[in-house]
Scaffold this active site. Sequence first.
Site, PDB file in Angstrom:
ATOM      1  CG  HIS A   1      -1.948   0.994   1.066  1.00  0.00           C
ATOM      2  ND1 HIS A   1      -3.061   0.868   2.030  1.00  0.00           N
ATOM      3  CD2 HIS A   1      -2.130   2.428   0.609  1.00  0.00           C
ATOM      4  CE1 HIS A   1      -3.708   2.196   1.928  1.00  0.00           C
ATOM      5  NE2 HIS A   1      -2.988   2.875   0.968  1.00  0.00           N
TER       6      HIS A   1
ATOM      7  CG  ASP B   1      -1.798   5.703   2.659  1.00  0.00           C
ATOM      8  OD1 ASP B   1      -2.134   5.439   1.503  1.00  0.00           O
ATOM      9  OD2 ASP B   1      -2.549   6.239   3.344  1.00  0.00           O
ATOM     10  CG  ASP B   2       0.118   8.857   0.296  1.00  0.00           C
ATOM     11  OD1 ASP B   2      -0.023   8.902  -0.940  1.00  0.00           O
ATOM     12  OD2 ASP B   2      -1.068   8.496   1.057  1.00  0.00           O
TER      13      ASP B   2
ATOM     14  CD  GLU C   1      -7.580   6.791   4.364  1.00  0.00           C
ATOM     15  OE1 GLU C   1      -8.027   6.748   3.214  1.00  0.00           O
ATOM     16  OE2 GLU C   1      -6.432   7.325   4.537  1.00  0.00           O
TER      17      GLU C   1
ATOM     18  CG  HIS D   1      -1.532   5.950  -2.794  1.00  0.00           C
ATOM     19  ND1 HIS D   1      -2.550   5.976  -3.176  1.00  0.00           N
ATOM     20  CD2 HIS D   1      -1.797   5.639  -1.374  1.00  0.00           C
ATOM     21  CE1 HIS D   1      -3.553   5.163  -2.596  1.00  0.00           C
ATOM     22  NE2 HIS D   1      -3.121   5.074  -1.363  1.00  0.00           N
TER      23      HIS D   1
HETATM   24  N1  ADE Z   1      -4.680   8.363  -2.199  1.00  0.00           N
HETATM   25  C1  ADE Z   1      -3.285   8.728  -1.523  1.00  0.00           C
HETATM   26  N2  ADE Z   1      -3.302   8.354  -0.421  1.00  0.00           N
HETATM   27  C2  ADE Z   1      -4.558   7.987  -0.011  1.00  0.00           C
HETATM   28  C3  ADE Z   1      -5.359   7.716   1.080  1.00  0.00           C
HETATM   29  N3  ADE Z   1      -4.455   7.437   2.268  1.00  0.00           N
HETATM   30  N4  ADE Z   1      -6.623   7.448   1.104  1.00  0.00           N
HETATM   31  C4  ADE Z   1      -7.310   7.688   0.063  1.00  0.00           C
HETATM   32  N5  ADE Z   1      -6.564   7.990  -1.229  1.00  0.00           N
HETATM   33  C5  ADE Z   1      -5.577   8.109  -1.199  1.00  0.00           C
HETATM   34 ZN    ZN Z   2      -3.730   4.603   0.306  1.00  0.00          ZN
END
Ligand code: ADE
Ligand code: ZN
Length: 338
Positions: free
Chosen positions: A19, A280-281, A202, A21
């Site tokens: 996970h 995630d990011d 989430e 992005h």
């Molecule tokens: N796009 C990038 N990160 C995200 C996240 N945590 N939840 C939903 N969309 C995303």
């Molecule tokens: Zn995500």
Amino acid sequence: MSTMTAAQLAAAIPKAELHIHIEGSLEPELIFALAQRNGLNLPYASVDALREAYAFTNLQSFLDIYYAGASVLLHEADFHDMAWAYFLRAKADNVVHTELFFDPQTHTARGVPMATVVRGLASACARAQAELGISAALILCFLRHLSEEDAFATLEAALPYREHFIGVGLDSSEVGHPPSKFSRVFARCRALGLHVVAHAGEEGPPAYIWEALNDLQTERIDHGVRSLEDPVLVAELAKRRTPLTVCPLSNLKLCVVNDLKDHPMKRLLDAGLCATVNSDDPAYFGGYMNANFVQTVEALGLSRDDVITLARNSFEASFVSEARRAELMAALDGTIAA
Ligand code: ADE
Ligand code: ZN
């Protein structure tokens, strides 16, 4: 490894990241470098000023900045360089397999061709395998704040590059955009033999996780932390062994939890769910894979056994061949025994 603490073990062992992005790995320094390379002006005076804007109150407050950051990506080399920078960080954290989300609509809406996006990312994946020994695959995410019609058009535009992605996902603003909004396009993706995953639970309620499972028939749930509010759902996820790709530092930075000590990871593991750790990011949430792993272990007092379970779960949840899965599990066992 037998003398290591649980946190040291977490950092040292091989693991998969499922996970991430890839647009969320764009560090402020790279955003500025790409803006300069592409002759673009940014609405921030400096790298530090941009980083200071990373104070989020919820998912949407992050997404607004995340989409703005991605606007510096124009050429194939930009996508390649972004992914390559991530792979170098992944290697440093002993990530040996990764499945990258990408958001094509963020780019095609700005006039960037699908071919540019996919080719740039795919060439970085091939390079990660060749130069770093990391197996990597791409998962195309539909933006759920846009229409299902737009998702269908995106799928059509991506099909000429079908060999470059293994599945589809669903991301962006969750509340108000339930998985069932995308039932038809996900049915088409399944018929095409694509893997299917979706962000659910989430910020959204457990009902969205049920919809992802039943309407979209997803093979994994991204996040899924709110599943704990519904004991019947927890039992179902445990029975199906549906993996949850959990992102602790993301949950902290987007105020899903107020303190890492309150994070549900331990409760998810104790409920017998196939939970995994992911970033995630990472450029926006203060840490890559090992930062997520180590800080979660320390905040929750996870044991060495919990750590090993999380790494095993990451390989169990991966979309790899059974031969590659056996290789990944053996690499983990070998490292633990050393
Ligand atoms: N796009 C990038 N990160 C995200 C996240 N945590 N939840 C939903 N969309 C995303
Ligand atoms: Zn995500």
